[in-house]
Design a protein around this motif. Structure first.
Motif, PDB file in Angstrom:
ATOM      1  N   GLN A 139       0.767  -1.165   0.213  1.00 32.31           N
ATOM      2  CA  GLN A 139       0.101  -0.005   0.008  1.00 32.31           C
ATOM      3  C   GLN A 139       0.953   1.145   0.101  1.00 32.31           C
ATOM      4  O   GLN A 139       0.657   2.170  -0.751  1.00 32.31           O
ATOM      5  CB  GLN A 139      -0.916  -0.043   1.186  1.00 32.31           C
ATOM      6  N   GLU A 140       1.852   1.268   0.838  1.00 33.08           N
ATOM      7  CA  GLU A 140       2.781   2.440   0.791  1.00 33.08           C
ATOM      8  C   GLU A 140       3.222   2.762  -0.752  1.00 33.08           C
ATOM      9  O   GLU A 140       3.365   3.969  -1.150  1.00 33.08           O
ATOM     10  CB  GLU A 140       4.168   2.225   1.753  1.00 33.08           C
ATOM     11  N   THR A 141       3.901   1.619  -1.573  1.00 34.45           N
ATOM     12  CA  THR A 141       4.296   1.650  -2.701  1.00 34.45           C
ATOM     13  C   THR A 141       3.000   2.480  -3.507  1.00 34.45           C
ATOM     14  O   THR A 141       3.486   3.255  -4.480  1.00 34.45           O
ATOM     15  CB  THR A 141       4.746   0.473  -3.293  1.00 34.45           C
ATOM     16  N   ILE A 148       0.648   4.297  -2.561  1.00 34.58           N
ATOM     17  CA  ILE A 148       0.270   5.874  -2.377  1.00 34.58           C
ATOM     18  C   ILE A 148       1.751   6.518  -2.936  1.00 34.58           C
ATOM     19  O   ILE A 148       1.526   7.613  -3.586  1.00 34.58           O
ATOM     20  CB  ILE A 148       0.616   6.013  -0.954  1.00 34.58           C
ATOM     21  N   ALA A 149       2.804   5.995  -2.741  1.00 34.26           N
ATOM     22  CA  ALA A 149       3.790   6.652  -3.474  1.00 34.26           C
ATOM     23  C   ALA A 149       3.805   6.779  -4.800  1.00 34.26           C
ATOM     24  O   ALA A 149       4.087   7.942  -5.466  1.00 34.26           O
ATOM     25  CB  ALA A 149       5.227   5.809  -3.176  1.00 34.26           C
ATOM     26  N   LYS A 150       3.260   5.843  -5.712  1.00 34.95           N
ATOM     27  CA  LYS A 150       2.938   5.849  -7.106  1.00 34.95           C
ATOM     28  C   LYS A 150       2.003   6.800  -7.384  1.00 34.95           C
ATOM     29  O   LYS A 150       2.204   7.849  -8.218  1.00 34.95           O
ATOM     30  CB  LYS A 150       2.513   4.425  -7.566  1.00 34.95           C
ATOM     31  N   LYS A 151       0.899   6.966  -6.491  1.00 34.70           N
ATOM     32  CA  LYS A 151      -0.229   8.089  -6.787  1.00 34.70           C
ATOM     33  C   LYS A 151       0.507   9.507  -6.700  1.00 34.70           C
ATOM     34  O   LYS A 151       0.263  10.226  -7.499  1.00 34.70           O
ATOM     35  CB  LYS A 151      -1.247   7.835  -5.815  1.00 34.70           C
ATOM     36  N   LEU A 152       1.199   9.559  -5.637  1.00 31.17           N
ATOM     37  CA  LEU A 152       1.820  10.820  -5.308  1.00 31.17           C
ATOM     38  C   LEU A 152       2.828  11.090  -6.472  1.00 31.17           C
ATOM     39  O   LEU A 152       2.537  12.549  -6.764  1.00 31.17           O
ATOM     40  CB  LEU A 152       2.715  10.641  -3.930  1.00 31.17           C
TER      41      LEU A 152
END
Lengths: 336, 336, 336, 336, 336
Positions: free
Chosen positions: C271-273, C275-279
């Motif tokens: 999930q962190e990944t 979010i990082a992609k979305k950001l």
């Protein structure tokens, strides 16, 4: 999927009874009602083989009466969810084994209880499991083997149970192989994680089912069980070897899945790092036009560059070339 | 890569037979057809050594007839994928060992089955493995050793099998050393992770192959196996020591790889942190011109700075010096 | 929730005494004061069954006097927090077992101490646990069983204790199942983590309570305890099997929770990944208008585009289409 | 660093021979050539002590001839890389031990092979290890001890080997202590990780070297070894205790390093979080001037604020006070 | 905090001697100098109890002479840092136990050596540990117990040592409980991590101190130690149970701390994710005014919106409402 076999003797089998036959000299000599089983079992050179499927209490009590089985064994046979074990009650052996099969691609677990005594063997199946009809049919075609008696049938059933673990493990192995191919190139998806998690749970259940069978089979080769003749010991040692191979396979797959989890963490971490590098690189590249344009967007009266004829073009070129340089740098050190 | 040896006796060996010879007083006295083996084995002071390579059922049955081997042993010999074991059937020993070799730089596993009885030894090889021809040739040059009989041959073959694990382990060790040098300085690449993962799987397989051999060798030195004379026990204890060394090496490499995984997580984490620090530092530095330029880009009528003669230059210098200060600060605390 | 039973004999039971009765031929023949217990226990064919609940020192000493119990056993019975054990003091057995029950949906642990000797059995309960009144009532309705004597009562109580672990484990299992359904689709909330952590602690306590009981039950079937007649051994072996099943269930749940922790780490990482992609994607898309607008916000005198009739509209369209293109790209490769 | 000792008897020792002496009644009576050793060993009340350093095959064979040593033992002595073991060949004991020393601050491993029989002891050193000359000199000054014979020498050498593990462990412990002080306050550097990794590898090697010695020493106190008189057993039990203490220390350090790895992951994670909080805080603070200045940088004809006399100053103050407020908020909740 | 007790006999005790008394029939009959101890110990019905505190070599040798103690035991007693053990030297028992106490809130470890023989018991304390004066005073008030002799004193001291582990464990348990309450709601601080790390190290040391005591106590109940009369066995079995409870507690706390580390990783990860979500949300919200204002800050000649009367107000409202909408969205899906 219990397919009732074609009964030759008079009378259709009752509910709960898959088969109930007498064997002599390696041949089936009669299909009998349960209530005559004790009589037949006592005949010299004959043995009775009864197969039950989720019998009710009443049927179990009738079988008990025929062979004078122990109360506790009957109580156990009525209530599945036992651990695999061998128990000696009076002159009968009581054996519990867990079975594993694939039904429509899913692992399902069943339980088989076996009573073995002088002249008889009774199998009681619970939950989803393959019928032992195929065992019966296979060995009825080998009279020389079948003539060895009820302890040979015990071997045949245990061997069949252990053999049935193999396709289950092979399917799990195939899945693991397939998942690990995916997992090592990119981080696991939620579906991959769930699948791996489920495989681990299945393997845990398989280990619990197969593990204690090693001890059960080993004990069947010990000298102090009169129901198993020593001539049968090599056969049971062979089953012990097979179940050990099954156990080794299970343990291996468990370790491999643990490796896959660890490797996946690393792959995920390395992807996070790669994204962070990309993000940082683009942020740096795009900060250039923003900063430069901001400066020349200030409203000072005295900004000589703004008055130069090719000021704008110069600045544009500066921006483009700086961005291009940064892009090349980041490419070179592998951030982009 | 089985190279058929130069047969001196009449007749080329059949398919599946690598060698079939009679030895007496430490010398090969004849190459014989399999169907005479039983006869020769019974002769005082002679023993027969037969080497088979993936024999078909028919050939196995012929060998069985010569030495009265047990049905189960023959069945096992036909179906590889057994766990290493020693089994005593009648007056013959049946031994299963797994072999590991390097073929073109990859670890491959094979299986060897050995039958040892009075006056004979039969080896059956399955899957990729080195031929025992070199064992035969080596010991044919030492008649004094060879004259010790079939249990010495058993020792020689087991010793050879165990020795062959060593180059495999040395190659894995070399790879591990090489990877760990890389891994400790920068995070693993996907290729590193995959390679480590594969090494772990290989080591798992090696442990499964070598581990049970310890017990096999140990049992061969126990007093209750008549096929092994007690004079041979020191030899088998020696093989036990060797296989234990192999096992220790395997366990070490497994632990080292587990350490490497853990260390790699830490290295990866520390790189992520380093990137985050870099990203944060540059974001802070570049926020300065953006914020300042934004302010002097506002269109208020009354902004006294905009009218100052050197307003622009002053602001530019302020921006540059602030950025430089920040850069120096981040450098100093190690973020850049 | 100890409900004092309806006493038929004279006198209400004292504080600390749940029941104190004499049995003969499978029937309760009298409710007696503790101070006559020794006398009754000595009568041929009679046995005394005393149930105590957190007795004070004085009461324990009175019981001790009746049956000549060992000082150390009495001292232990006074101080709970013993490990499960069997101890033989003189001709009495002293047994410590830990109990686990659900009280208002929470796992609570108690301790039961049992003294068994010729003609008597004394149970001492500490902490929250179910009363053995139901055991008493159940078996009083089966005179044939009850007539077997004090070692049968020992079996009945141990069986009851072991059976009471099951609902506890089933509730934990239900919770684990429910949590793992949530955990595999999205990262754990703080509440999930806390709940899992608490389940792990409870399972740890359960293992400590149930684990040593296996050894206790196993020892009760060994030949050297005169208090347990060999006819009772199958019953105690049965309890041993049950407690082993309990232990297996506990170990499984422990492993499953460990899997869930690992899987949750991976889910969280993925999930962190995400979010990082979305950001990163949105940062890239929004950088376009900022950079372009910045450039055309510069105040150079000579910027030909600014003078073009549809310059503004062209630039707006360029911005919109570039953003749309980026959006489409990021969608396609799964970053958005 | 073998320093040849000052030989009193005629003749300098040969290459590979560190010492070769005869002892009687606790005193060295002669330095002898290897080829007379057998003769002296057979003399009542005398024993021979020979120390070899990486001897060649020829020398080993000469020693073998003197004491009738077993072929396998000689072969082992020629090839180091054995696991620690005790082996009984005929009436000689063969002992393999691994040694660990610090040479210039690095852990190095050696191997010592010992032959003990009636009237002689032979030590063979391989690889880097401390000479046993100091053992010899120490005990030559204690005739009463030395007079106990060859099994006492065996004890003395083993005790010396075990004692030499201690400084190695103490150095590792010091390093671990120093690293853990650093590691708990800030995340590990790459150098820390590498150092910890190397320490783990060294400890793994130490465990492999010391672990099997426990079993070796334990076996030397068993009743069935005639070479060790029972009067010596307390001494060997003492060595067993020492090597167990060494082993415990190694296992502790291994666990402590594992803890340090885990703690370091947490410290790293908490630093990452701290950086993310800082980054987010500054991003929020700097977004204020950017957004506000952007709005008042728009070129609308009708923007009343732009015409206000103190519009600019008001906006500036708004920006500054908002930033200050945000800074104070982030400080308060610990993000900055 | 050794408080010298009030000596009734002539002469103050020497340095290193805490007490040295003769007991008969359960009463202290004399305080004696060490050099008369042997004489008194030999008297029928008397036993000597000597307590030493870090004695020097000379004192130990004088004690040795009195009771003919073994050289190795004296050497061990001189050098602490032994593993807990029981050793039988001649007709004396030598026991080593590690002690753990709280001194000013910190766990400190000591060592006690005990010599027990016919008519005497000698205790030697090393390092920080509680004096056995309280044991002495307690039992001097129970002459019936004290009259049981020197093996009872051994029991009393061991029981005291084991009891002293409990407060240490309870303090650690309290700390663990307190930390886990904090840890499950927010990620660990550096101080938490360090505290947990230190607790793990302390527990490791405690396990090393307490673990081998189980074996020591168990051996004291074995039949082959003449120094312990079989009437004492229940007492020593009781100590064994207590030390097992201590060990179980230690193992539990170790597991709980391992759980806490894992849970803390998850809590930390989930906080990182929460921060990343917050950061991304605010970045998105603040990107709106920046982008819009950037566009209307461009200097194109022909930008119709700029000329509209309420263009500015319209754009402002668009910005505000878009930001509000985004804020509401992020709130709803839990990112803010």
């Amino acid at each position: 999927m219990e397919l009732p076999r074609n009964i030759k003797a008079s009378g259709a089998p009752e509910a709960g009874i898959v088969a109930s036959s007498v064997y002599a000299a390696g041949h089936r000599v009669a299909d009998i009602p349960v209530d005559e089983a004790g009589e037949w079992a006592a005949k010299e050179g004959h043995f009775v083989w009864i197969g039950l499927l989720e019998p009710d209490r009443d049927l179990l009590l009738r079988v008990q009466r025929q062979f004078h089985l122990h109360d506790l064994a009957i109580e156990d046979a009525e209530h599945p969810h036992q651990r695999p074990k061998v128990e000696q009650y009076g002159d009968a052996l009581f054996i519990v084994a867990r079975t594993a099969q694939l039904f429509e691609g899913r692992v399902t677990f069943g339980e088989t209880h076996l009573f073995v005594g002088s002249g008889y063997i009774v199998s009681v199946r619970h939950g989803p499991s393959t019928s032992y009809t195929s065992v019966r049919q296979h060995w009825e075609s080998c009279p020389s083997a079948l003539s060895k008696g009820e302890d040979f049938i015990l071997y045949a059933i245990l061997d069949f149970i252990v053999d049935n673990y193999m396709p289950v493990l092979e399917q799990i192995e195939a899945e693991v192989d397939e998942i690990e191919d995916r997992v090592l190139v990119k981080p696991m998806t939620a579906a991959d994680i769930e699948r791996l998690y489920m495989l681990r749970r299945d393997l845990l259940r398989l280990r619990n089912a197969a593990g204690p069978l090693v001890e059960v089979c080993r004990r069947l080769t010990s000298a102090d069980l009169p129901q198993i003749r020593s001539a049968m010991h090599p056969l049971f040692r062979d089953v012990t070897d097979h179940i050990r191979t099954v156990q080794e396979k299970i343990d291996n797959l468990r370790e491999v899945l643990a490796f896959a989890f660890e490797a996946s963490l690393l792959v995920g971490q390395s992807q996070e790092t790669a994204i962070a590098k990309k993000l940082a690189s683009w942020a740096a590249i795009l900060a250039v036009p923003t900063a430069v344009a901001g400066i020349y967007g200030m409203n000072f009266d005295n900004m000589p560059e703004l008055r130069m004829t090719f000021g704008y073009q110069t600045v544009l070129m500066f921006i483009v070339s700086t961005c291009a340089f940064l892009y090349w740098r980041f490419r070179k050190n592998g951030w982009l």
